[in-house]
Design a protein around this motif. Sequence first.
Motif, PDB file in Angstrom:
ATOM      1  N   ARG A   1      42.212  38.899  36.288  1.00 41.28           N
ATOM      2  CA  ARG A   1      43.213  39.126  35.237  1.00 41.28           C
ATOM      3  C   ARG A   1      43.850  37.821  34.788  1.00 41.28           C
ATOM      4  O   ARG A   1      44.087  37.619  33.592  1.00 41.28           O
TER       5      ARG A   1
ATOM      6  N   ASN B   1      40.910  40.797  42.000  1.00 40.16           N
ATOM      7  CA  ASN B   1      41.202  41.485  40.743  1.00 40.16           C
ATOM      8  C   ASN B   1      42.319  40.780  39.984  1.00 40.16           C
ATOM      9  O   ASN B   1      42.277  40.653  38.757  1.00 40.16           O
TER      10      ASN B   1
ATOM     11  N   SER C   1      40.551  48.419  40.349  1.00 41.78           N
ATOM     12  CA  SER C   1      40.800  47.658  41.567  1.00 41.78           C
ATOM     13  C   SER C   1      39.589  47.763  42.472  1.00 41.78           C
ATOM     14  O   SER C   1      38.762  48.660  42.320  1.00 41.78           O
TER      15      SER C   1
END
Length: 610
Positions: free
Chosen positions: A33, A29, A176
Amino acid sequence: MPTPSLLATRLPPWLAHALRAQRGPVPWNAVLRGALAAVPLLVAVLAERPSAGVPAALGAMLAGINDRPGSRRSSVARLGLPAVAGSAGLLLGTALAAAVGGGRSLVVLPLVFGLLGLVAGAVSSTGPVASACGTQVLVAVVIGAGMPLPEPGPVRALLFLAGAGWLLLLRLVLPSPGGLGRGPYRLDGEREAVAAVYEAVAGLLRAVGGPGARAGRAALSAALDQAQDALAGPRLRRYASSAAERRLHARYAAAFPLAEAATALAWAGGTLPDRIVEGPLRLAAAVRADGPCGPLAAPARTDAGLRALDDALLRAAAAFDRPADTPPGRTDARSYVSVLRRVWSAAGREYGLRVALCCATSTVVAQWLHHDHWYWLPATTVFLVKPDLGPLASRVMCRAVGTAVGAAVFGALALLASGHLPLVAAVALCGALLPVATRHFAVQTAVVTVLVLSLVVLGGEPPASWGRLIESLLACATVLLVGHLPLPGRRGHAVRAALDTAVGAAHRYVGHVLDAREDHTGRAALRRDAYRSLAAARTAIDVSAAELPPVARHSAGSESVAGAVERLIDTTTACAVQLDHRAAELPSPHAELLATHLSELDRAWAVPAR
């Protein structure tokens, strides 16, 4: 070929540390990002304003370095506060460059950077978020004063803040792994942290009587620290406003008696039945599922420690099965006065003075060389002087190697591709690699070098791989020299201050337990403070022990103090359990051991640091 552990025993500590890397699963995750953080830069390039995307990409990069595992709420402070500090620094640096005439001055800039370094360094000694704020404000001031961009200062500051804000928004919005289907505001980070506490309790119980008991107790303390941080982030209201959050706080509080009982059992040693770990594991699964815990294993109540564990399990089961109506209070009890004391303590002054000397010296050298990218040198020294990144010799070596590799990779990229879009792709790739690269400083340096050189070209400057390498080597030499200068007073203030905090917390915990108070909430808070302070002291000792011998010798003997503190806290926890489950006074063996450990700590602490 020798194993890493065998190799580490054959190498000096300062060299072995440079070869050590953190391990763990890939945070996919965070990788996503990091890649998406390049979106503002891509928009600026497509709008034919690539220089406008450079400050945004810098803000996203620095926020990405601070993007560590944890809850969404805690990430607001961990990413947001340093971003605000960096935005202010960029604005100040741009104004400073205009005041001195194009960012060139052998007197004004070194003086201003030195003063800022003194204050920012002292503030950085108070904690990890403050350290990130101090670093970003210094780096941004230097970049604002030296990086030639057409945008005015206020626009640069807003773009920097927008880039960091974009990454923070991704952190808050993107789900998440495993966090889908839990409502619009998913407490997945907080749930995972609290569940890890119960798993750590089970791990400690499993290790009781074996060689891994000490490591299990340290893992439990670390899990409690992480859960405390995850639940202590900023909120719009003073108290938790949702039933799910109140329930999670109650389940975290229910873990304290379990941790106390497990620590007492580990202190006593002996053999425990295998089924004893089933209860904490079932509670961990209930935290993750946000449901009831169900039936627990049959109790074993043969001594005070097992009775305490059984009672803690029963109370935890009751807390899991009933709604939590009592809102939790604030978990951070530090006052502004205590923070200010730490800023101007001996450790804060020592670190602030070294940051000031590094900033001022590197700025003088950079200005004297009259290099087009003079700001690289002081900006690099700001990162290198940070003790958060490891021992001085280790981070200097890693910086030199990482910069050489990154400069070579960017040189090859510049030969193989041309135009702005390949550079944006390189920035996106580096952003995706950054969450994994932070596990080793050399790898992180290589990734950041490619990213920064790409931004330099996008900002309208010519490629400068060779210059980047020279500036980094000069920064390494500057920090290595200043880091070993004999400043006024004694060395080892950081270790001494950490141990002083740990000793004070241990004594407060002992005093509370011996007063035979029934304030279990206050006792849990004091125990948490004692173990957390001990962990911080051990980290400072480990970093100091891996320095070069002239620096490492100043903290010699610190490990004996930390060991005495640990034995005192563990014994105090065992005494607290005995007092809870015996109506009479403390048993004589426990009282004698407690007095012995208190005397041992007083003797070890009385030895002056060299």
